[in-house]
Structure formats: C-alpha cells, structure tokens
Design a protein around this motif. Structure first.
Motif, short mmCIF file in Angstrom:
data_model
loop_
_atom_site.label_atom_id
_atom_site.label_comp_id
_atom_site.label_asym_id
_atom_site.label_seq_id
_atom_site.Cartn_x
_atom_site.Cartn_y
_atom_site.Cartn_z
N ILE A 48 -0.59 11.01 6.20
CA ILE A 48 -1.45 11.18 8.29
C ILE A 48 -2.43 11.00 7.40
O ILE A 48 -2.80 10.23 8.33
CB ILE A 48 -0.82 12.34 8.74
CG1 ILE A 48 0.53 12.59 9.20
CG2 ILE A 48 -2.06 12.74 9.82
CD1 ILE A 48 1.07 12.19 9.53
N ALA A 49 -3.34 12.10 6.95
CA ALA A 49 -4.56 11.83 6.78
C ALA A 49 -5.02 10.79 6.03
O ALA A 49 -6.02 9.81 6.40
CB ALA A 49 -4.81 13.75 5.71
N PRO A 50 -4.71 10.13 5.05
CA PRO A 50 -4.67 8.65 4.11
C PRO A 50 -4.66 7.12 5.28
O PRO A 50 -5.08 6.94 5.26
CB PRO A 50 -3.25 8.73 3.15
CG PRO A 50 -3.46 10.16 2.45
CD PRO A 50 -3.22 10.59 3.77
N ALA A 51 -3.70 7.81 6.50
CA ALA A 51 -3.40 6.70 7.63
C ALA A 51 -4.54 6.55 8.00
O ALA A 51 -5.08 5.54 8.76
CB ALA A 51 -2.03 6.89 7.78
N TYR A 52 -4.79 8.00 8.89
CA TYR A 52 -5.73 8.29 9.61
C TYR A 52 -6.99 7.40 9.26
O TYR A 52 -7.92 6.88 9.88
CB TYR A 52 -5.95 9.22 11.03
CG TYR A 52 -6.67 9.33 11.71
CD1 TYR A 52 -6.17 9.24 13.06
CD2 TYR A 52 -8.15 9.88 12.23
CE1 TYR A 52 -7.15 9.16 14.00
CE2 TYR A 52 -9.42 9.74 12.90
CZ TYR A 52 -8.22 8.98 14.12
OH TYR A 52 -9.10 9.24 15.16
N ILE A 64 -2.34 0.19 14.54
CA ILE A 64 -1.43 -0.23 13.48
C ILE A 64 -0.07 0.84 14.14
O ILE A 64 -0.26 1.99 14.59
CB ILE A 64 -1.48 1.33 12.74
CG1 ILE A 64 -3.04 0.36 11.65
CG2 ILE A 64 -0.77 1.71 10.84
CD1 ILE A 64 -2.55 -1.25 10.89
N VAL A 65 1.51 0.52 13.50
CA VAL A 65 2.29 1.06 14.21
C VAL A 65 2.28 1.95 12.73
O VAL A 65 3.33 0.86 11.54
CB VAL A 65 3.70 0.17 14.79
CG1 VAL A 65 4.66 1.00 14.72
CG2 VAL A 65 3.01 -0.90 15.84
N HIS A 66 2.90 3.55 12.64
CA HIS A 66 3.15 3.96 11.98
C HIS A 66 4.73 4.55 11.72
O HIS A 66 4.43 5.00 12.65
CB HIS A 66 2.11 5.06 11.69
CG HIS A 66 2.11 6.07 9.86
ND1 HIS A 66 3.70 7.02 9.55
CD2 HIS A 66 1.40 5.91 9.14
CE1 HIS A 66 2.82 7.44 9.17
NE2 HIS A 66 1.76 7.10 7.96
N SER A 67 5.35 4.52 11.13
CA SER A 67 6.56 4.16 10.62
C SER A 67 7.08 3.95 9.25
O SER A 67 7.85 3.93 8.64
CB SER A 67 7.99 3.25 11.92
OG SER A 67 9.30 3.03 11.50
N ILE A 68 7.21 5.49 9.29
CA ILE A 68 7.41 5.97 7.43
C ILE A 68 8.49 7.13 7.33
O ILE A 68 8.92 7.65 7.90
CB ILE A 68 6.14 6.38 6.64
CG1 ILE A 68 5.31 4.91 6.32
CG2 ILE A 68 6.74 7.00 5.15
CD1 ILE A 68 4.80 5.84 5.84
N LEU A 69 10.07 6.98 6.80
CA LEU A 69 11.08 7.56 6.11
C LEU A 69 10.89 7.88 4.83
O LEU A 69 10.32 7.69 4.38
CB LEU A 69 12.42 7.14 7.05
CG LEU A 69 12.56 6.49 8.65
CD1 LEU A 69 13.89 6.60 8.05
CD2 LEU A 69 12.96 8.01 9.06
N ALA A 118 0.46 -1.30 -0.34
CA ALA A 118 0.52 -0.22 -0.15
C ALA A 118 1.27 0.82 0.11
O ALA A 118 1.84 1.30 0.40
CB ALA A 118 -0.88 0.01 1.36
N GLY A 119 0.79 1.79 -1.02
CA GLY A 119 1.43 3.06 -1.42
C GLY A 119 0.76 4.32 0.12
O GLY A 119 -0.17 4.25 1.06
N ALA A 120 1.87 5.60 0.49
CA ALA A 120 1.45 6.43 1.49
C ALA A 120 -0.01 7.12 1.38
O ALA A 120 -0.35 7.73 2.58
CB ALA A 120 2.85 6.73 2.74
N PHE A 121 -0.49 7.26 0.24
CA PHE A 121 -1.17 7.94 -0.43
C PHE A 121 -1.92 7.73 -0.55
O PHE A 121 -3.36 7.82 -1.22
CB PHE A 121 -0.55 8.89 -1.27
CG PHE A 121 0.38 10.02 -0.77
CD1 PHE A 121 0.17 10.73 0.37
CD2 PHE A 121 2.11 9.60 -1.51
CE1 PHE A 121 1.64 12.36 0.02
CE2 PHE A 121 3.09 10.45 -1.27
CZ PHE A 121 2.90 11.74 -0.53
N ASP A 122 -2.38 6.36 -0.84
CA ASP A 122 -3.43 5.59 -0.92
C ASP A 122 -4.60 4.77 -0.32
O ASP A 122 -4.14 4.30 0.72
CB ASP A 122 -2.87 4.45 -1.88
CG ASP A 122 -3.48 3.54 -3.05
OD1 ASP A 122 -5.18 3.52 -2.50
OD2 ASP A 122 -3.78 2.83 -3.82
#
Length: 370
Positions: A83-87, A68-73, A50-54
């Motif tokens: 942030i918004a797509p993930a939430y 969900i652990v959100h660990s993106i560099l 899954a892409g970070a914006f999808d």
C-alpha cells in the motif's frame, strides 16, 4: 485517459485491461515480471514491470497515468506492504486517483444482516488475509489525509466469470464429485460478474464525490449458493439436487499454526520473497506438491479404488452460511452504478468459456466415468 493497472495479469486486472483498452482508453498493464507479461491476454500494450514493494519502479510505471487500478492478490504481508509504496509512487508520479480492490471480507465472508459500507470492520477474524485488507484500507485513507492522490475503494464479494477461480474450482469439483453444499445451498452468494465490477471501476474514475469512499458492488439478482452452482452443474450433466449437503465442522486453530502463519505472512518475509528471482521461485514451486489448483489442469485419469470425498473448508463453510445480500445502493447513488450483465448471462458466458477450453471434455469424461 491513461490508466495504469497494477496486478494486470490477475483475473480482475486482466479483464480490466481488456475492457478498458477496447473502450479506447490508453491502458498500461503493470506486472511484477516478464513472465507475467506473457500471461496477459491483451498484447502489444505499454507494459511495465514493477514489484509491489519497489516504490521507484512503481513511480516510473505510474508516470503519465491519470488513474491507477490497484488489484493485487497474494499473502497478507504482500497486501499490507504494497500500500505505502503504491501511494507514495502515485504521489510522486502525479497520479490523480487510485482505485483499490479490497473485498467484502473486511465485514467477514458472511456479513451480518444490515451491513453497509459504513459498518465497522470485523476485527476478530480467523483469516489473516481479511485482517490485511482491513489494514490496507485504513492505510490508504490515512495516506490520503496528507496526500493529493484521491482514493476510491471497492469491496466486491464473489467475483466470477471466464478465467475466475470460482468457475475453475467449481468445474474441477463437479467433475471429481467433491462439490458440496452447506446449509442446503440456501446461503446468499454475494456474486458480481466480472464485467459489472469493471463497469463500476470505470465509473469511479471520474466521479468527484467518490474520493475517500468505499463501495459494495454486486449483481442485481439475489443469488443463493444453490443457484450459483446449478447452471455449472447442469453443464456437466450433474443433478444439482444430488450434490451432497454437509454440516460445517468446528475449525480449531492451534497456536503453532497461528505463529507459523504470522511469520510466513509478515511484510518482512514477503519483501524477501519479492527479491527472489522468478527462476528460483519456479524451481522451488515445481518441487512442492500442488494443492488447490486454480487452473484447469487434469491429471491422467486412473480408476480409483475409492471415490474422492468432499472436504469442507473453513472459508466455504462461512461463505455458504451467509444470510445477507450486500446492498450496492451507495454505488447507485454516487457512481450511477447499475449492473450491465445479468447473473444468468454471466453464467452463460462463463460456461461458454469453459466449453472452449481444452480440458472441458476431459472433465466431462470424468463425470461420465463416475
């Protein structure tokens, strides 16, 4: 418990997959491409792409997960735009809690003496990624106000351990003779061994009072930059007292560079880049000269006419001038956090991993030739 880990092929995400899976949790690594799955050290898991914006792909990947652990560099645009797509995906998927990996940099790389999690963010910073992390934290808590998904934020400092960029970069610098100290190495290194950070993340999954809170987390010991470098230098046969002591230069930021950084790091540009295929990205990447490598890749050695010289970066200049160890008393009180690995043991494990890599002896040879 079913745990989804966004950015599972990164340093923190990969180690989280390893530890949480070994502890008997149902772990779902979530990465942006099939190539990223190949880089995971833990195989045969329920990996999702899954892409970070999808948002739709993220929602499908989050289905059934409790946490969900959100660990993106990545670039500031990626940090802000993810942030918004993930939430929203977590909300739609029925996730109970998101644990977001921010950084101490929201208070600068050299935090002011007395800084706590309640201290104001430092808004005026020269690094776009720092401002992006501030935005990300605010956005998450704003979304939490109107959403049902709980949010916990961590602000670690120097996260080190096997496979970390801090260990790899330092190994390369020691072998090439380009390591250096600012302020004689007396500055405070806000270190946290990777397993200590994962331990804190694990605790934050179930403590009700953690919702809406941000936490510093670190090693028990007060570590200077000299103390951080010393065990690695000694492993390479380098006398740490002979590492050069340099002065921090003045860093100027031209308006042209600022405009360029702003455009390149924007969410719009990063969304466009996210839509580019991995094959095309690799072709472009291979055509660009590599700088600041974060993997141990040793070029065939050739005797140089002049010895490489240390180059002071603005980030390291600020980090090494820190005079304050961030407290983790809040994590102790609310999460029951205590570091489970000592700093010395973390260094020992990191050096052991280095010694097991194919390139370690090549690095040693460079030191011996010098």
């Amino acid at each position: 418990m079913k745990i989804g880990i966004v950015g599972a092929n990164g340093f923190v995400g990969n180690r989280a997959v390893e530890i949480l899976h070994l502890e008997g949790n149902e772990v779902r690594p979530i990465v942006r491409s099939a190539a990223s799955i190949d880089r995971l050290t833990q195989k045969n898991l329920d990996c999702r792409i899954a892409g970070a914006f999808d948002r739709a792909a993220l929602e499908a990947a989050f289905k059934g997960c409790d946490v969900i652990v959100h660990s993106i560099l990545g670039s500031p645009g990626l940090i802000r735009g993810s942030i918004a797509p993930a939430y929203e995906a977590a909300q739609r998927a029925g996730v109970r809690r998101i644990i977001y990996l921010s950084s101490m940099i929201v208070h600068r790389s050299a935090p002011a003496v007395g800084t706590t999690e309640a201290s104001p963010f430092v808004e005026d910073q020269p690094f776009p990624a720092h401002s992006a992390k501030i935005y990300a934290e605010r956005k998450l808590l704003e979304l939490r106000k109107n959403g049902s998904v709980e949010v916990v934020i961590f602000r670690p400092g120097i996260v080190f351990g096997p496979r970390s960029r801090w260990v790899i970069d330092l190994a390369n610098q020691l072998s090439q003779g380009t390591a250096y100290f600012i302020n004689e190495g007396k500055g405070i290194c806000n270190s946290v061994y990777i397993d200590n950070l994962i331990h804190a993340i694990r605790l934050a999954m179930t403590v009700p009072e953690a919702d809406g809170e941000a936490f510093f987390v670190g090693d028990r010991e007060r570590v200077t930059w000299f103390e951080f470098y010393r065990p690695f230098a000694e492993a390479f046969g380098v006398d740490p007292t002979q590492i050069p002591h340099l002065n921090a230069p003045e860093f100027n930021h031209s308006w042209k560079q600022q405009v360029k950084d702003t455009l390149w790091n924007s969410q719009v540009v990063q969304k466009v880049l996210a839509a580019v295929s991995d094959d095309l990205k690799q072709k472009i990447k291979s055509a660009i000269p590599k700088r600041n490598k974060r993997t141990i890749e040793i070029e065939p050695f050739q005797q140089a006419e002049t010895k490489p010289q240390p180059v002071v970066t603005e980030m390291m200049a600020e980090l090494q001038q820190s005079q304050y160890k961030l407290p983790f008393s809040k994590a102790e009180k609310i999460l029951g956090y205590e570091p489970i690995i000592s700093f010395d043991e973390g260094c020992r494990r990191s050096i052991k991993w280095l010694a097991e890599t194919k390139q370690f002896h090549q690095l040693l040879k460079l030191v011996e030739i010098d």
